[in-house]
Design an enzyme around this catalytic site. Structure first.
Site, mmCIF file in Angstrom:
data_model
loop_
_atom_site.group_PDB
_atom_site.id
_atom_site.type_symbol
_atom_site.label_atom_id
_atom_site.label_comp_id
_atom_site.label_asym_id
_atom_site.label_seq_id
_atom_site.Cartn_x
_atom_site.Cartn_y
_atom_site.Cartn_z
ATOM 1 N N ALA A 10 13.651 20.363 -34.486
ATOM 2 C CA ALA A 10 14.201 19.050 -34.861
ATOM 3 C C ALA A 10 15.617 19.205 -35.400
ATOM 4 C CB ALA A 10 13.298 18.391 -35.899
ATOM 5 N N GLY A 11 16.341 20.180 -34.873
ATOM 6 C CA GLY A 11 17.726 20.394 -35.297
ATOM 7 C C GLY A 11 18.669 19.482 -34.533
ATOM 8 N N ASP A 33 8.886 20.803 -35.965
ATOM 9 C CA ASP A 33 9.761 21.832 -36.537
ATOM 10 C C ASP A 33 8.973 22.564 -37.615
ATOM 11 O OD1 ASP A 33 13.155 22.035 -36.476
ATOM 12 O OD2 ASP A 33 12.125 23.099 -38.091
ATOM 13 N N ARG A 88 26.118 33.749 -26.666
ATOM 14 C CA ARG A 88 24.730 33.285 -26.587
ATOM 15 C C ARG A 88 23.789 34.480 -26.608
ATOM 16 N NH1 ARG A 88 27.515 30.059 -22.831
ATOM 17 N NH2 ARG A 88 27.485 27.820 -23.312
ATOM 18 N N ASN A 95 15.733 34.697 -31.200
ATOM 19 C CA ASN A 95 15.240 33.522 -30.480
ATOM 20 C C ASN A 95 14.060 33.843 -29.556
ATOM 21 O OD1 ASN A 95 16.872 31.799 -31.820
ATOM 22 N ND2 ASN A 95 18.345 31.475 -30.171
ATOM 23 N N ASN A 120 18.975 29.321 -26.520
ATOM 24 C CA ASN A 120 19.781 30.382 -25.900
ATOM 25 C C ASN A 120 19.393 31.783 -26.369
ATOM 26 O OD1 ASN A 120 21.752 29.255 -24.100
ATOM 27 N ND2 ASN A 120 22.558 28.147 -25.869
ATOM 28 N N ARG A 151 30.526 19.698 -18.182
ATOM 29 C CA ARG A 151 31.796 20.143 -18.790
ATOM 30 C C ARG A 151 32.867 20.256 -17.708
ATOM 31 N NH1 ARG A 151 28.709 24.186 -22.962
ATOM 32 N NH2 ARG A 151 28.599 22.655 -24.650
ATOM 33 N N HIS A 175 23.477 30.829 -17.767
ATOM 34 C CA HIS A 175 24.183 29.950 -18.711
ATOM 35 C C HIS A 175 24.879 30.823 -19.754
ATOM 36 C CE1 HIS A 175 24.989 26.444 -21.088
ATOM 37 N NE2 HIS A 175 24.147 26.756 -22.044
HETATM 38 N N1 APR Z 1 9.308 26.961 -34.832
HETATM 39 C C1 APR Z 1 9.804 25.696 -34.780
HETATM 40 N N2 APR Z 1 11.078 25.391 -35.081
HETATM 41 C C2 APR Z 1 11.887 26.392 -35.437
HETATM 42 C C3 APR Z 1 11.454 27.730 -35.474
HETATM 43 C C4 APR Z 1 10.104 28.003 -35.154
HETATM 44 N N3 APR Z 1 9.577 29.237 -35.192
HETATM 45 N N4 APR Z 1 12.510 28.494 -35.850
HETATM 46 C C5 APR Z 1 13.557 27.677 -36.020
HETATM 47 N N5 APR Z 1 13.179 26.394 -35.775
HETATM 48 C C6 APR Z 1 13.978 25.180 -35.871
HETATM 49 C C7 APR Z 1 14.877 25.152 -37.100
HETATM 50 O O1 APR Z 1 14.150 24.807 -38.270
HETATM 51 C C8 APR Z 1 15.916 24.087 -36.696
HETATM 52 O O2 APR Z 1 15.552 22.793 -37.173
HETATM 53 O O3 APR Z 1 14.868 25.051 -34.768
HETATM 54 C C9 APR Z 1 15.871 24.098 -35.155
HETATM 55 C C10 APR Z 1 17.178 24.505 -34.522
HETATM 56 O O4 APR Z 1 18.115 23.527 -34.811
HETATM 57 P P1 APR Z 1 19.661 23.838 -35.085
HETATM 58 O O5 APR Z 1 19.776 24.987 -36.019
HETATM 59 O O6 APR Z 1 20.318 22.555 -35.424
HETATM 60 O O7 APR Z 1 20.161 24.361 -33.639
HETATM 61 P P2 APR Z 1 20.583 23.456 -32.382
HETATM 62 O O8 APR Z 1 22.025 23.185 -32.440
HETATM 63 O O9 APR Z 1 19.638 22.334 -32.244
HETATM 64 O O10 APR Z 1 20.374 24.514 -31.201
HETATM 65 C C11 APR Z 1 19.068 24.958 -30.877
HETATM 66 O O11 APR Z 1 19.603 25.173 -28.556
HETATM 67 O O12 APR Z 1 21.629 24.946 -27.457
HETATM 68 C C12 APR Z 1 20.709 25.852 -27.990
HETATM 69 O O13 APR Z 1 22.057 27.753 -28.675
HETATM 70 C C13 APR Z 1 21.311 26.664 -29.132
HETATM 71 O O14 APR Z 1 19.523 28.236 -29.293
HETATM 72 C C14 APR Z 1 20.092 27.082 -29.878
HETATM 73 C C15 APR Z 1 19.137 25.887 -29.686
#
Ligand code: APR
Length: 308
Positions: A10-11, A33, A88, A95, A120, A151, A175
């Site tokens: 939910a990021g 999340d 990435r 990840n 990524n 892009r 990517h």
């Molecule tokens: N289970 C569920 N959620 C998780 C876990 C997990 N084990 N680990 C991390 N998260 C959640 C984090 O709590 C956070 O809310 O994943 C979310 C990631 O959100 P952001 O840090 O805002 O990252 P975001 O910009 O959304 O990018 C997420 O997408 O484009 C790709 O490179 C980017 O790998 C990255 C992904």
């Protein structure tokens, strides 16, 4: 009954995607999340926007995988985004662990879903998700090519001062920094940009596209792009939910196509309710083939590091 999309993470990307789905009311959403309160808070906020958007979609925020059961589509955005100076690929091990965990938990309760991986390094994460889910390869895919193409379309549109909507572009390969923008297949109303833009300028636009993600990371400083990634993922979700048979560049599992085997990379596919219903093989020239091969090799070397 509406279709159900579970957005894992939910990021920035996940919440932006959830907003697009709920605002357009194309499905109900479960926003998952591990962060305490965050998915619930964002889901409540989005629910309260629904009367204003005239949307009848429901959105549930949760830390409980049970709520994701029987999803039609699972989108994996969970994980860590890039910081300035990171590629990435630097996200690989951290990840892979996250994607492995969320795939296992979601696939178990939604055995018939289509999985779209955004985390990524995406091509490799799609491979992780394929292995852990045990799903057929056509039901596990990655989002990258639509974003990279968007892009490229933007930069071409600015160059020629035309609407970005009228620019069709294609970016193949992994990517990552070795992605393969395809000027020959990039057109304005059917006319290739090769006829409209000098080679020197095309090279500059290609280079900017290759580093489009890093350009945004350097500006934001605390994370990576999310509006365009979410919009690109939305296009894939919609194509699957509505069986649109869209021709889009997505990371698909190649089994001999484009001379690659047992690996994910960005290629044109037909996207419908079955997932990747067809991989479209284009007639590439020698340079394009060589560039694609290099890009696939880069994905392969990361996959090897994970011993998948
Ligand atoms: N289970 C569920 N959620 C998780 C876990 C997990 N084990 N680990 C991390 N998260 C959640 C984090 O709590 C956070 O809310 O994943 C979310 C990631 O959100 P952001 O840090 O805002 O990252 P975001 O910009 O959304 O990018 C997420 O997408 O484009 C790709 O490179 C980017 O790998 C990255 C992904």
């Amino acid at each position: 009954m509406k279709k159900k999309v579970s957005v894992i993470g939910a990021g920035n990307v996940g919440a932006s995607l959830a907003q697009m789905i709920v605002q357009s009311a194309i499905a109900d959403v479960v926003l998952f999340d591990i962060a305490d309160g965050v998915p619930e808070g964002k889901a409540l906020d989005l629910s309260e926007a629904c009367p204003l958007w005239g949307s009848s979609s429901s959105i549930v925020g949760t830390n409980d995988y049970a709520h994701t059961a029987d999803s039609d589509v699972i989108v994996i955005t969970a994980g860590f985004p890039r910081k300035p100076g990171m590629s990435r690929d630097d996200l690989l091990n951290a990840n892979a662990k996250v994607v492995s965990e969320v795939t296992e938990k979601t696939a178990k309760v939604s055995p018939n879903a289509v999985i779209i991986v955004v985390t990524n390094p995406m091509d490799v994460m799609a491979q992780v998700s394929l292995k852990v889910s045990g799903f057929d390869p056509f039901r596990v895919m990655g989002m990258g090519g639509i974003l990279d193409s968007a892009r490229f379309r933007t930069f071409v549109a600015w160059e020629l001062n035309v609407s970005p909507e009228d620019v069709e572009a294609l970016v193949l390969g992994g990517h990552g920094d070795l992605m393969v923008p395809m000027p020959r297949f990039t057109t304005i109303k059917g006319v290739s940009i090769i006829e409209l833009i000098s080679k020197e300028r095309i090279d500059a636009l290609v280079e900017r596209t290759r580093h489009g993600g890093a350009e945004i990371v350097a500006l934001l400083k605390t994370g990576s792009a999310y509006y365009a990634p979410a919009a690109a993922t939305y296009q894939m979700v919609k194509a699957v939910l509505f069986d649109e048979k869209r021709m889009l560049p997505c990371a698909a599992y190649l089994d001999g196509e484009y001379g690659a085997k047992g690996i994910y990379t960005g290629v044109p596919v037909m996207l419908g309710s079955g997932g990747v219903e067809k991989i479209v093989e284009l007639n590439l020239n020698e340079q394009e083939k060589a560039d694609l091969e290099k890009s696939v090799a880069a994905v392969k070397s990361l996959v090897e590091k994970l011993n998948l």
